[in-house]
Design a protein around this motif. Structure first.
Motif, PDB file in Angstrom:
ATOM      1  N   ALA A 123       4.655  -5.911  -4.862  1.00 22.48           N
ATOM      2  CA  ALA A 123       4.991  -7.143  -4.878  1.00 22.48           C
ATOM      3  C   ALA A 123       5.747  -7.414  -5.809  1.00 22.48           C
ATOM      4  CB  ALA A 123       3.907  -8.157  -4.840  1.00 22.48           C
ATOM      5  N   VAL A 124       6.294  -8.501  -5.906  1.00 29.71           N
ATOM      6  CA  VAL A 124       7.642  -8.824  -6.735  1.00 29.71           C
ATOM      7  C   VAL A 124       7.189  -9.880  -7.035  1.00 29.71           C
ATOM      8  CG1 VAL A 124      10.015  -8.822  -7.942  1.00 29.71           C
ATOM      9  CG2 VAL A 124       9.360  -7.198  -6.257  1.00 29.71           C
ATOM     10  N   ASP A 125       6.944 -10.604  -8.565  1.00 20.97           N
ATOM     11  CA  ASP A 125       6.715 -11.963  -8.691  1.00 20.97           C
ATOM     12  C   ASP A 125       7.934 -12.765  -9.157  1.00 20.97           C
ATOM     13  OD1 ASP A 125       3.843 -11.206  -8.746  1.00 20.97           O
ATOM     14  OD2 ASP A 125       3.800 -10.736 -10.725  1.00 20.97           O
ATOM     15  N   ARG A 137      -4.290  -7.297  -1.320  1.00 23.06           N
ATOM     16  CA  ARG A 137      -5.029  -6.997  -1.976  1.00 23.06           C
ATOM     17  C   ARG A 137      -6.265  -5.726  -0.449  1.00 23.06           C
ATOM     18  NH1 ARG A 137      -6.025  -2.267  -4.394  1.00 23.06           N
ATOM     19  NH2 ARG A 137      -5.735  -3.370  -6.105  1.00 23.06           N
ATOM     20  N   ILE A 138      -6.044  -7.231   0.160  1.00 24.84           N
ATOM     21  CA  ILE A 138      -6.924  -6.683   2.045  1.00 24.84           C
ATOM     22  C   ILE A 138      -6.215  -5.546   2.513  1.00 24.84           C
ATOM     23  CG2 ILE A 138      -7.402  -7.644   3.793  1.00 24.84           C
ATOM     24  CD1 ILE A 138      -8.467 -10.153   1.689  1.00 24.84           C
ATOM     25  N   ILE A 139      -4.658  -5.855   2.504  1.00 26.00           N
ATOM     26  CA  ILE A 139      -4.293  -4.924   3.430  1.00 26.00           C
ATOM     27  C   ILE A 139      -4.022  -3.238   2.777  1.00 26.00           C
ATOM     28  CG2 ILE A 139      -1.986  -4.777   4.128  1.00 26.00           C
ATOM     29  CD1 ILE A 139      -1.511  -7.840   4.463  1.00 26.00           C
ATOM     30  N   ALA A 140      -3.608  -3.725   1.363  1.00 25.06           N
ATOM     31  CA  ALA A 140      -3.885  -2.069   1.174  1.00 25.06           C
ATOM     32  C   ALA A 140      -5.073  -1.326   1.423  1.00 25.06           C
ATOM     33  CB  ALA A 140      -3.579  -2.338  -0.556  1.00 25.06           C
ATOM     34  N   ASP A 141      -6.080  -1.800   0.718  1.00 28.45           N
ATOM     35  CA  ASP A 141      -7.278  -1.161   1.602  1.00 28.45           C
ATOM     36  C   ASP A 141      -7.386  -1.035   2.226  1.00 28.45           C
ATOM     37  OD1 ASP A 141      -7.801  -1.945  -1.204  1.00 28.45           O
ATOM     38  OD2 ASP A 141      -9.288  -3.322  -1.623  1.00 28.45           O
ATOM     39  N   LYS A 142      -7.884  -1.973   3.219  1.00 29.90           N
ATOM     40  CA  LYS A 142      -7.603  -2.000   4.370  1.00 29.90           C
ATOM     41  C   LYS A 142      -6.639  -0.246   5.198  1.00 29.90           C
ATOM     42  CE  LYS A 142      -7.177  -3.954   9.428  1.00 29.90           C
ATOM     43  NZ  LYS A 142      -6.131  -4.693   9.795  1.00 29.90           N
ATOM     44  N   HIS A 143      -5.545  -0.690   4.679  1.00 27.58           N
ATOM     45  CA  HIS A 143      -5.127   1.233   4.906  1.00 27.58           C
ATOM     46  C   HIS A 143      -4.374   1.849   3.898  1.00 27.58           C
ATOM     47  CE1 HIS A 143      -2.934  -0.937   8.518  1.00 27.58           C
ATOM     48  NE2 HIS A 143      -3.408  -1.818   7.969  1.00 27.58           N
ATOM     49  N   ASP A 169      -3.099  -2.207  -8.678  1.00 27.38           N
ATOM     50  CA  ASP A 169      -3.459  -0.636  -8.971  1.00 27.38           C
ATOM     51  C   ASP A 169      -2.637  -0.353 -10.205  1.00 27.38           C
ATOM     52  OD1 ASP A 169      -5.234  -0.422  -7.253  1.00 27.38           O
ATOM     53  OD2 ASP A 169      -3.524   0.238  -5.795  1.00 27.38           O
ATOM     54  N   LEU A 170      -1.182  -1.116 -10.506  1.00 31.51           N
ATOM     55  CA  LEU A 170      -0.509  -0.438 -11.411  1.00 31.51           C
ATOM     56  C   LEU A 170       0.954  -1.759 -11.617  1.00 31.51           C
ATOM     57  CD1 LEU A 170       0.537   2.925 -10.216  1.00 31.51           C
ATOM     58  CD2 LEU A 170      -0.511   2.388 -12.129  1.00 31.51           C
TER      59      LEU A 170
END
Ligand SMILES: *Cc1c(COP(=O)(O)O)cnc(C)c1O
Length: 374
Positions: A123-125, A137-143, A169-170
């Protein structure tokens, strides 16, 4: 000339740097750890300082073991360093469009881009506004993917009361002069995972392993150090850490001033039909790095020229990354990411930084308003 972004250096900054120049360490000395410790209090996670935001992205990708065959999901509206550093490690940058109302990655479109090769969501802020980190986060954890946040714009911002730096995570930061705080050139990576931060650190220190408990070879003597993975020299010198430490003392006042300017511009432009001001979500507290005004796309070029002629150095952030010729080999083309391309055609970054005066602001707003009412 009034610039869209610039550094703010005071006598304390100058004194801090000259003190280091008279001391024993120019590069890695005691100020590196001091700067890292202070940054941790701002970003909410242990932090490693590096020589640029680009180096920080490169080290973050190296830390998660990005390599040939991997895919990394990124938004097009960013500086191309977000993709370049992953591509140079052999990964394929995969784009996901931004949201229609704000150019941060659209979480509802991320899952469709995930394949068995996907390793990370980045992601870029944009402009300092945190991305939708909980949804991502939900998508990242799911996959089972890593979540990385390119926070080059957003040190000092927070999301649902949590500081940027403690969400992904980073997280990577840049201290380039136009960014929220500066060390001239500089950057950082933060992570609450000691393992990921160790890997990023080794990558940025030529890959050298100095911890005897990790040695694979017999230690011939106290000088022994060994390399397990190749790395580069991405160290941030003490001289620049001194500047960073001094700048951090003013981060809250910089944030306040940027917010004041953001609100002032909003008040000037919100009633003008041809202008769209940048809104922020209620659950974020941005440290605005840019003021991205959206104007009629047919007149953006003219407004840009008018401001430039009046000594107001505006900018357009950004040319959508997927349209750079380098991405043709991946098959990316015009029309692939309509929200990003539309945003790019309309956007103009007005000056926002701590050195702007009320007179500057009035002059800029007057030029924009006169132009927009014609
Ligand atoms: C500035 C920037 C970078 C790169 O940072 P440098 O310190 O210039 O190397 C990366 N990503 C984004 C979004 C940036 O704006």
């Amino acid at each position: 000339m009034i610039s869209y972004g610039r550094h703010s250096i005071n006598q304390d900054d100058i004194d801090a740097v000259t003190k280091v120049l008279r001391g024993n360490w120019l590069t890695t000395g005691p100020l590196v750890e001091q700067f890292e410790a202070k940054l941790e209090t701002v970003v909410g996670a242990p932090t490693l300082v590096l020589s640029s935001g680009t180096a920080a992205l490169h080290a973050a990708y190296a830390a998660i073991g990005i390599g040939p065959g991997d895919e990394v999901i990124t938004p097009p509206i960013t500086f191309v360093a977000t993709q370049a550093t992953a591509a140079l490690l052999g990964a394929r940058p995969v784009f996901v469009d931004v949201k229609p109302d704000f150019p941060n990655i659209d979480p509802t479109k991320v899952e469709a881009a995930i394949t068995s090769k996907t390793k990370a969501i980045v992601a870029v802020d944009y402009a300092g506004h945190p991305a939708d980190m909980d949804e991502l986060r939900i998508i990242a954890d799911k996959h089972k993917l890593f979540l990385i946040e390119d926070a080059a714009h957003s040190i000092g911002s927070s999301y649902k009361g949590r500081p940027v730096g403690s969400l992904a995570d980073l997280t990577t930061f840049s201290f380039y002069p136009t960014k929220n705080i500066t060390t001239g050139e500089g950057g950082a990576v933060s992570s609450s995972s000691p393992e990921l931060l160790r890997r990023a650190r080794e990558f940025s220190r030529q890959g050298l392993v100095r911890d005897p408990s990790r040695f694979k070879l017999h230690q011939d003597g106290p000088w022994h150090q060994e390399v397990h993975d190749f790395g580069l020299n991405y160290r941030l010198p003490d001289v620049l850490c001194a500047l960073g430490l001094s700048q951090l003392k003013r981060i809250e006042s910089f944030k306040y001033r940027r917010y004041e300017i953001y609100e002032w511009y909003n008040a000037q432009f919100s009633e003008i039909r041809s202008l769209t001001i940048p809104h922020h979500a209620e659950h974020v507290s941005p440290m605005w790095h840019l003021y991205p005004l959206r104007v009629n796309e047919d007149s953006r070029g003219e407004l840009f020229a008018l401001l430039q002629e009046s000594e107001v150095k505006v900018q357009v952030n950004y040319f959508p990354a997927h349209l750079h010729p380098v991405f043709q080999k991946y098959g990316n083309k015009q029309g692939d990411f309509p929200n990003s391309e539309k945003f790019y055609r309309q956007e103009i970054s007005l000056p926002i930084h701590a050195e702007l005066t009320e007179k500057d602001l009035k002059m800029i707003a007057q030029l924009v308003l006169q132009f927009s009412k014609n």
